[in-house]
Design a protein around this motif. Sequence first.
Motif, PDB file in Angstrom:
ATOM      1  N   CYS A 233       0.821  -1.230   0.000  1.00 19.66           N
ATOM      2  CA  CYS A 233       0.000   0.000   0.000  1.00 19.66           C
ATOM      3  C   CYS A 233       0.847   1.269   0.000  1.00 19.66           C
ATOM      4  O   CYS A 233       0.295   2.363   0.218  1.00 19.66           O
ATOM      5  CB  CYS A 233      -0.929   0.016   1.207  1.00 19.66           C
ATOM      6  N   TYR A 234       2.150   1.154  -0.229  1.00 17.51           N
ATOM      7  CA  TYR A 234       3.032   2.331  -0.230  1.00 17.51           C
ATOM      8  C   TYR A 234       2.511   3.453  -1.144  1.00 17.51           C
ATOM      9  O   TYR A 234       2.479   4.616  -0.740  1.00 17.51           O
ATOM     10  CB  TYR A 234       4.453   1.902  -0.604  1.00 17.51           C
ATOM     11  N   PRO A 235       2.041   3.142  -2.387  1.00 13.31           N
ATOM     12  CA  PRO A 235       1.510   4.222  -3.245  1.00 13.31           C
ATOM     13  C   PRO A 235       0.349   4.970  -2.578  1.00 13.31           C
ATOM     14  O   PRO A 235       0.236   6.188  -2.680  1.00 13.31           O
ATOM     15  CB  PRO A 235       1.016   3.486  -4.494  1.00 13.31           C
ATOM     16  N   LEU A 236      -0.528   4.222  -1.862  1.00 18.91           N
ATOM     17  CA  LEU A 236      -1.674   4.863  -1.222  1.00 18.91           C
ATOM     18  C   LEU A 236      -1.221   5.686  -0.014  1.00 18.91           C
ATOM     19  O   LEU A 236      -1.788   6.745   0.275  1.00 18.91           O
ATOM     20  CB  LEU A 236      -2.696   3.810  -0.767  1.00 18.91           C
ATOM     21  N   LEU A 237      -0.180   5.188   0.679  1.00 20.01           N
ATOM     22  CA  LEU A 237       0.330   5.924   1.848  1.00 20.01           C
ATOM     23  C   LEU A 237       0.941   7.259   1.416  1.00 20.01           C
ATOM     24  O   LEU A 237       0.763   8.279   2.077  1.00 20.01           O
ATOM     25  CB  LEU A 237       1.377   5.078   2.585  1.00 20.01           C
ATOM     26  N   VAL A 238       1.666   7.242   0.275  1.00 16.27           N
ATOM     27  CA  VAL A 238       2.256   8.488  -0.238  1.00 16.27           C
ATOM     28  C   VAL A 238       1.138   9.507  -0.504  1.00 16.27           C
ATOM     29  O   VAL A 238       1.239  10.677  -0.124  1.00 16.27           O
ATOM     30  CB  VAL A 238       3.071   8.223  -1.533  1.00 16.27           C
ATOM     31  N   SER A 239       0.054   9.040  -1.121  1.00 19.15           N
ATOM     32  CA  SER A 239      -1.059   9.959  -1.424  1.00 19.15           C
ATOM     33  C   SER A 239      -1.726  10.472  -0.155  1.00 19.15           C
ATOM     34  O   SER A 239      -2.144  11.627  -0.097  1.00 19.15           O
ATOM     35  CB  SER A 239      -2.112   9.249  -2.277  1.00 19.15           C
ATOM     36  N   SER A 240      -1.837   9.602   0.874  1.00 22.17           N
ATOM     37  CA  SER A 240      -2.502  10.071   2.095  1.00 22.17           C
ATOM     38  C   SER A 240      -1.640  11.095   2.834  1.00 22.17           C
ATOM     39  O   SER A 240      -2.165  12.058   3.389  1.00 22.17           O
ATOM     40  CB  SER A 240      -2.909   8.922   3.019  1.00 22.17           C
ATOM     41  N   VAL A 241      -0.309  10.903   2.807  1.00 24.75           N
ATOM     42  CA  VAL A 241       0.575  11.927   3.387  1.00 24.75           C
ATOM     43  C   VAL A 241       0.380  13.234   2.616  1.00 24.75           C
ATOM     44  O   VAL A 241       0.342  14.322   3.204  1.00 24.75           O
ATOM     45  CB  VAL A 241       2.058  11.476   3.317  1.00 24.75           C
ATOM     46  N   GLY A 242       0.224  13.120   1.302  1.00 22.96           N
ATOM     47  CA  GLY A 242       0.002  14.296   0.453  1.00 22.96           C
ATOM     48  C   GLY A 242      -1.210  15.099   0.890  1.00 22.96           C
ATOM     49  O   GLY A 242      -1.182  16.337   0.928  1.00 22.96           O
ATOM     50  N   ILE A 243      -2.310  14.404   1.252  1.00 16.98           N
ATOM     51  CA  ILE A 243      -3.528  15.114   1.669  1.00 16.98           C
ATOM     52  C   ILE A 243      -3.267  15.906   2.958  1.00 16.98           C
ATOM     53  O   ILE A 243      -3.662  17.070   3.082  1.00 16.98           O
ATOM     54  CB  ILE A 243      -4.699  14.112   1.854  1.00 16.98           C
ATOM     55  N   ILE A 244      -2.557  15.278   3.918  1.00 16.05           N
ATOM     56  CA  ILE A 244      -2.265  15.961   5.194  1.00 16.05           C
ATOM     57  C   ILE A 244      -1.367  17.179   4.939  1.00 16.05           C
ATOM     58  O   ILE A 244      -1.597  18.270   5.471  1.00 16.05           O
ATOM     59  CB  ILE A 244      -1.594  14.985   6.188  1.00 16.05           C
ATOM     60  N   ILE A 282       9.634  15.867   3.159  1.00 14.96           N
ATOM     61  CA  ILE A 282       9.863  15.349   4.516  1.00 14.96           C
ATOM     62  C   ILE A 282       8.882  14.203   4.808  1.00 14.96           C
ATOM     63  O   ILE A 282       9.266  13.147   5.323  1.00 14.96           O
ATOM     64  CB  ILE A 282       9.680  16.482   5.565  1.00 14.96           C
ATOM     65  N   GLY A 283       7.614  14.421   4.437  1.00 12.75           N
ATOM     66  CA  GLY A 283       6.586  13.399   4.680  1.00 12.75           C
ATOM     67  C   GLY A 283       6.908  12.078   4.006  1.00 12.75           C
ATOM     68  O   GLY A 283       6.764  10.995   4.602  1.00 12.75           O
ATOM     69  N   VAL A 284       7.379  12.142   2.744  1.00  2.60           N
ATOM     70  CA  VAL A 284       7.691  10.916   1.994  1.00  2.60           C
ATOM     71  C   VAL A 284       8.875  10.188   2.638  1.00  2.60           C
ATOM     72  O   VAL A 284       8.893   8.952   2.727  1.00  2.60           O
ATOM     73  CB  VAL A 284       7.997  11.248   0.509  1.00  2.60           C
ATOM     74  N   ALA A 285       9.872  10.968   3.127  1.00  2.00           N
ATOM     75  CA  ALA A 285      11.036  10.342   3.775  1.00  2.00           C
ATOM     76  C   ALA A 285      10.581   9.535   4.990  1.00  2.00           C
ATOM     77  O   ALA A 285      10.977   8.378   5.183  1.00  2.00           O
ATOM     78  CB  ALA A 285      12.037  11.417   4.187  1.00  2.00           C
ATOM     79  N   VAL A 286       9.678  10.130   5.785  1.00  2.00           N
ATOM     80  CA  VAL A 286       9.197   9.448   6.999  1.00  2.00           C
ATOM     81  C   VAL A 286       8.428   8.176   6.627  1.00  2.00           C
ATOM     82  O   VAL A 286       8.660   7.096   7.188  1.00  2.00           O
ATOM     83  CB  VAL A 286       8.299  10.403   7.826  1.00  2.00           C
ATOM     84  N   ILE A 287       7.516   8.298   5.643  1.00  4.40           N
ATOM     85  CA  ILE A 287       6.661   7.149   5.308  1.00  4.40           C
ATOM     86  C   ILE A 287       7.491   6.033   4.651  1.00  4.40           C
ATOM     87  O   ILE A 287       7.225   4.853   4.846  1.00  4.40           O
ATOM     88  CB  ILE A 287       5.453   7.591   4.441  1.00  4.40           C
ATOM     89  N   SER A 288       8.538   6.406   3.886  1.00  8.35           N
ATOM     90  CA  SER A 288       9.392   5.381   3.252  1.00  8.35           C
ATOM     91  C   SER A 288      10.140   4.594   4.333  1.00  8.35           C
ATOM     92  O   SER A 288      10.341   3.390   4.222  1.00  8.35           O
ATOM     93  CB  SER A 288      10.408   6.016   2.297  1.00  8.35           C
ATOM     94  N   TRP A 289      10.543   5.306   5.376  1.00 12.32           N
ATOM     95  CA  TRP A 289      11.297   4.678   6.463  1.00 12.32           C
ATOM     96  C   TRP A 289      10.402   3.759   7.294  1.00 12.32           C
ATOM     97  O   TRP A 289      10.785   2.668   7.697  1.00 12.32           O
ATOM     98  CB  TRP A 289      11.898   5.792   7.329  1.00 12.32           C
TER      99      TRP A 289
END
Length: 672
Positions: A233-244, A282-289
Amino acid sequence: MYQYVGMFMVVFAAVIFVFLGSIEGFSTKGQPCTYSTGTCKPALYTALFSTASFLLGAITSLVSGFLGMKIATYANARTTLEARKGVGKAFITAFRSGAVMGFLLSSSGLVVLYITINVFKMYYGDDWEGLFESITGYGLGGSSMALFGRVGGGIYTKAADVGADLVGKVERNIPEDDPRNPAVIADNVGDNVGDIAGMGSDLFGSYAESSCAALVVASISSFGINHDFTAMCYPLLVSSVGIIVCLLTTLFATDFFEIKAASEIEPALKKQLIISTALMTIGVAVISWLALPAKFTIFNFGAQKDVSNWGLFFCVAVGLWAGLIIGFVTEYYTSNAYSPVQDVADSCRTGAATNVIFGLALGYKSVIIPIFAIAVSIYVSFSIAAMYGIAMAALGMLSTMATGLAIDAYGPISDNAGGIAEMAGMSHRIRERTDALDAAGNTTAAIGKGFAIGSAALVSLALFGAFVSRAGVKVVDVLSPKVFIGLIVGAMLPYWFSAMTMKSVGSAALKMVEEVRRQFNTIPGLMEGTAKPDYATCVKISTDASIKEMIPPGALVMLTPLIVGTLFGVETLSGVLAGALVSGVQIAISASNTGGAWDNAKKYIEAGNSEHARSLGPKGSDCHKAAVIGDTIGDPLKDTSGPSLNILIKLMAVESLVFAPFFATYGGVLFR
């Protein structure tokens, strides 16, 4: 219009079911999996679920377009009323309304996709290959509706716009949005149809497709084989971080800083892009980790490639920053604050012909840097994580979609607020304020189109990779005649498509001009303002034209992959997709920037804010008339052909991906 699109949905859903169900002869027996060990679910059920996800994507796209138009219609009048209190208050209303639409669209796309995956998982269980193959229908549904929204909406709005401008401004010398002009209502309605519903469903389609492309490749990589649902679900997580991130970013425009003067509007909107991109990194770095294992493998044309979680972070970040570069280059070439547009305005001194020459040259030149930005992001992301990397770069570019849409929808809302002020006979001060909002909105609309085209290029390449993987093609050899004929025909398709859409606008505008002239000549007291024009006839001309004329271009895009795949096979089809992508992106960028530059050159002369602009004459001068002609030619380029082309390249790729199993089994009838 929704009625006709609904009929198309039902017919095409049946086509998907029949084509995909026929692969195993409609049998209900399980079959061996292509990439993982064990038995996969029967093709008949995958056909059924693909059809269901197609309908879900189409309905979500239609509903979000419809709600976007509703929000915009409420916002138009409110923005006009707020403009009485000052430009800052009007800006906040217009921007917040755009933001509502941006968040509505990005969140509904995400929620529906996530629920669909979990519902389908109940049936598919451990067969993730079949599960994510059936999800691809979601992207196809979203994009096919976007095509009709963009083409139909573009024809509707531009037929009215061209008719209103040519007769009203050039022949009769009355101001823009004057209530005496019979085409003025159709023009204002058209802004909502084309710019709001069309743009919304276009970006929704891009988002759905890039998610689907990433999920298909991930399902045959270690994420899918090891059943790691969080990483999947990484693609969906990236998009949800985007909304925040976008939620925080909008506060900078409306709450943290107050706009006091018209000159602060454009910088405030540009800051939105920069802040959202920086926070998103910054958000993507956190979610990737957090979400990804430290090391994993990604499917790469038959082999598995070793990738680290930081590698994927770089893929998303490259797409994200490439989007920002494309946005700013587009702004440089289309905003009247910079020399390219001022040169175009200056060329109006010697008439419309030199204006057209300068505008075309500007459009061609504006392609250079965006193409390099796209090329670099493709090379970097592919080197790191193959086709999955490209899909993630596309999602990176789209991750700040809520902000992008807020900025984009803000344009037509301000434009219509100005129209309402003019028609309601409000004071010229209010019209000046809405014009200041609109001028900034024009540039931001061009930035939005730049994003849409850039992301479309990456999305269709990612879909192309997923299609090649699904169809089992190991290598696409350009020297093979099968592929080369596909390439050359594919490169021709965007021209054929543009010809259809341009001619549709032209013939609808012709009817509109004749109708507006007829009313001015035959209704006594119309010019004096004592009689009312017949607005309904003009609205009917636009509506009928958009419904009738959107069918041929739509059929060209939807039927090409089916015909080529069935008759000539997957190799020729891969050539067609590559050719359409390469030529479509170039035409789309140049068309949309040429049109945007002509529009803002006209506004530059009308506003008369600098010594140079005032020397080019007031409204109604020869110089201004030449600028209006340029703007009128640019209308179908920037609002019909240009933006529809990015849907052409994505839609053909996603359709090929959905039908890939059928083409791999039965395709290439003529080459057997």
